[in-house]
Write a protein that holds these residues in place. Sequence first.
Motif, PDB file in Angstrom:
ATOM      1  N   GLU A  65       0.835  -1.205   0.000  1.00 35.93           N
ATOM      2  CA  GLU A  65       0.000   0.000   0.000  1.00 35.93           C
ATOM      3  C   GLU A  65       0.866   1.249   0.000  1.00 35.93           C
ATOM      4  OE1 GLU A  65      -4.235  -0.757   2.254  1.00 35.93           O
ATOM      5  OE2 GLU A  65      -2.458  -0.433   3.468  1.00 35.93           O
ATOM      6  N   SER A  66       1.847   1.281   0.889  1.00 31.89           N
ATOM      7  CA  SER A  66       2.699   2.461   1.014  1.00 31.89           C
ATOM      8  C   SER A  66       3.602   2.644  -0.204  1.00 31.89           C
ATOM      9  CB  SER A  66       3.558   2.357   2.285  1.00 31.89           C
ATOM     10  OG  SER A  66       2.740   2.261   3.435  1.00 31.89           O
TER      11      SER A  66
ATOM     12  N   SER B   4       1.288   3.697  -3.149  1.00 32.36           N
ATOM     13  CA  SER B   4       0.270   4.721  -2.850  1.00 32.36           C
ATOM     14  C   SER B   4      -1.134   4.272  -3.272  1.00 32.36           C
ATOM     15  CB  SER B   4       0.623   6.045  -3.544  1.00 32.36           C
ATOM     16  OG  SER B   4       1.873   6.515  -3.096  1.00 32.36           O
ATOM     17  N   ILE B   5      -1.501   3.071  -2.857  1.00 35.52           N
ATOM     18  CA  ILE B   5      -2.805   2.511  -3.196  1.00 35.52           C
ATOM     19  C   ILE B   5      -3.764   2.695  -2.025  1.00 35.52           C
ATOM     20  CG2 ILE B   5      -4.067   0.402  -3.783  1.00 35.52           C
ATOM     21  CD1 ILE B   5      -1.527  -0.622  -5.122  1.00 35.52           C
ATOM     22  N   THR B   6      -4.924   3.259  -2.300  1.00 33.03           N
ATOM     23  CA  THR B   6      -5.953   3.393  -1.275  1.00 33.03           C
ATOM     24  C   THR B   6      -6.814   2.141  -1.313  1.00 33.03           C
ATOM     25  OG1 THR B   6      -5.985   5.789  -1.564  1.00 33.03           O
ATOM     26  CG2 THR B   6      -7.840   4.804  -0.404  1.00 33.03           C
ATOM     27  N   SER B   7      -6.461   1.170  -0.507  1.00 38.11           N
ATOM     28  CA  SER B   7      -7.162  -0.111  -0.489  1.00 38.11           C
ATOM     29  C   SER B   7      -8.353  -0.055   0.455  1.00 38.11           C
ATOM     30  CB  SER B   7      -6.208  -1.230  -0.057  1.00 38.11           C
ATOM     31  OG  SER B   7      -5.884  -1.073   1.315  1.00 38.11           O
TER      32      SER B   7
ATOM     33  N   LYS C  20      -7.248   0.830   3.959  1.00 39.93           N
ATOM     34  CA  LYS C  20      -7.056   2.256   4.188  1.00 39.93           C
ATOM     35  C   LYS C  20      -8.392   2.957   4.370  1.00 39.93           C
ATOM     36  CE  LYS C  20      -4.557   5.974   4.448  1.00 39.93           C
ATOM     37  NZ  LYS C  20      -3.630   6.179   5.580  1.00 39.93           N
ATOM     38  N   LEU C  21      -9.393   2.544   3.609  1.00 42.68           N
ATOM     39  CA  LEU C  21     -10.725   3.138   3.752  1.00 42.68           C
ATOM     40  C   LEU C  21     -11.321   2.821   5.116  1.00 42.68           C
ATOM     41  CD1 LEU C  21     -12.237   2.425   0.213  1.00 42.68           C
ATOM     42  CD2 LEU C  21     -11.469   4.626   1.126  1.00 42.68           C
TER      43      LEU C  21
ATOM     44  N   GLU D  21      -9.617   2.447   7.831  1.00 43.67           N
ATOM     45  CA  GLU D  21      -8.928   3.339   8.763  1.00 43.67           C
ATOM     46  C   GLU D  21      -9.537   4.738   8.706  1.00 43.67           C
ATOM     47  OE1 GLU D  21      -4.844   3.256   7.739  1.00 43.67           O
ATOM     48  OE2 GLU D  21      -4.533   1.159   8.334  1.00 43.67           O
ATOM     49  N   LEU D  22      -9.851   5.214   7.494  1.00 45.72           N
ATOM     50  CA  LEU D  22     -10.428   6.554   7.340  1.00 45.72           C
ATOM     51  C   LEU D  22     -11.840   6.635   7.908  1.00 45.72           C
ATOM     52  CD1 LEU D  22      -9.223   7.377   3.712  1.00 45.72           C
ATOM     53  CD2 LEU D  22      -8.418   8.441   5.822  1.00 45.72           C
TER      54      LEU D  22
ATOM     55  N   HIS E 130     -10.437   8.923  13.867  1.00 47.68           N
ATOM     56  CA  HIS E 130      -9.507   9.571  12.938  1.00 47.68           C
ATOM     57  C   HIS E 130      -9.408  11.059  13.266  1.00 47.68           C
ATOM     58  CE1 HIS E 130      -7.848  11.166   9.180  1.00 47.68           C
ATOM     59  NE2 HIS E 130      -7.382   9.945   8.964  1.00 47.68           N
TER      60      HIS E 130
ATOM     61  N   LEU F 271     -16.319   2.755   0.001  1.00 45.99           N
ATOM     62  CA  LEU F 271     -15.745   3.944  -0.631  1.00 45.99           C
ATOM     63  C   LEU F 271     -16.739   5.102  -0.579  1.00 45.99           C
ATOM     64  CD1 LEU F 271     -13.553   5.360  -2.308  1.00 45.99           C
ATOM     65  CD2 LEU F 271     -14.610   4.365  -4.349  1.00 45.99           C
TER      66      LEU F 271
END
Length: 226
Positions: free
Chosen positions: A154-155, A158-161, A164-165, A167-168, A173, A210
Amino acid sequence: LGMIFILIVSITRFLTVIQIGDMPDINALIGYLAPVSAGSMLIAILLDNRLAYFLTMIMALYVGLLTEGNQLFYAITAFVGGTVGIFQVYRLNQTSDLARSGFYIGLVNIVSILTLSLIGGNVTLNLMLVGAAIGAVNGILSAVLMIGALPYLESAFSITSMIKLLELSNPNHELLRKLLMEAPGTYHHSLMVGNLAEASAESISANPLLVRVGAYYHDIGRSEER
């Protein structure tokens, strides 16, 4: 994609050279340890689930080519396990689903290995039990490998998997906490919009996570206005 493919094929090749003493029957089962499911899940999470199904088939064929003995059985088990792994992770709702995927992969591996062993015949009960144990270990190790490699890929790219979503979408947050403290009305409005948008996305087979995360942050600028 190339890194994932090479990683899985390299691990499979390494496993094919492992020999456990004078146990040719057990050594013949080592091919069931090929962690194709890990690669399948990584591709599904980071890229696309349909691409993951296709690459799972290719990786399963490579497993059959790299192993000796029951090559077709190894390829079938790898493909079935990888398919189940994709199905478990391509629509994540919580991070615990990642660990749970290893359990389901191990379970379907056990069923596949036992079924194929009965079809092949000339297999003792002890070898069937060893094969079932190897299938379970494969599921757990595939999940561990996938969880370990995921944050680095991911890092690096730079993929928004989906991870990561997730986590957001966590209420803790930093930005969401700031919105709650500085504009509580907007925060609760965003939560309601998120719930409505998620339900709408599910009804048209879009990506509900998403859409929900996008709705949470769509008014984040209101915190600066206050």
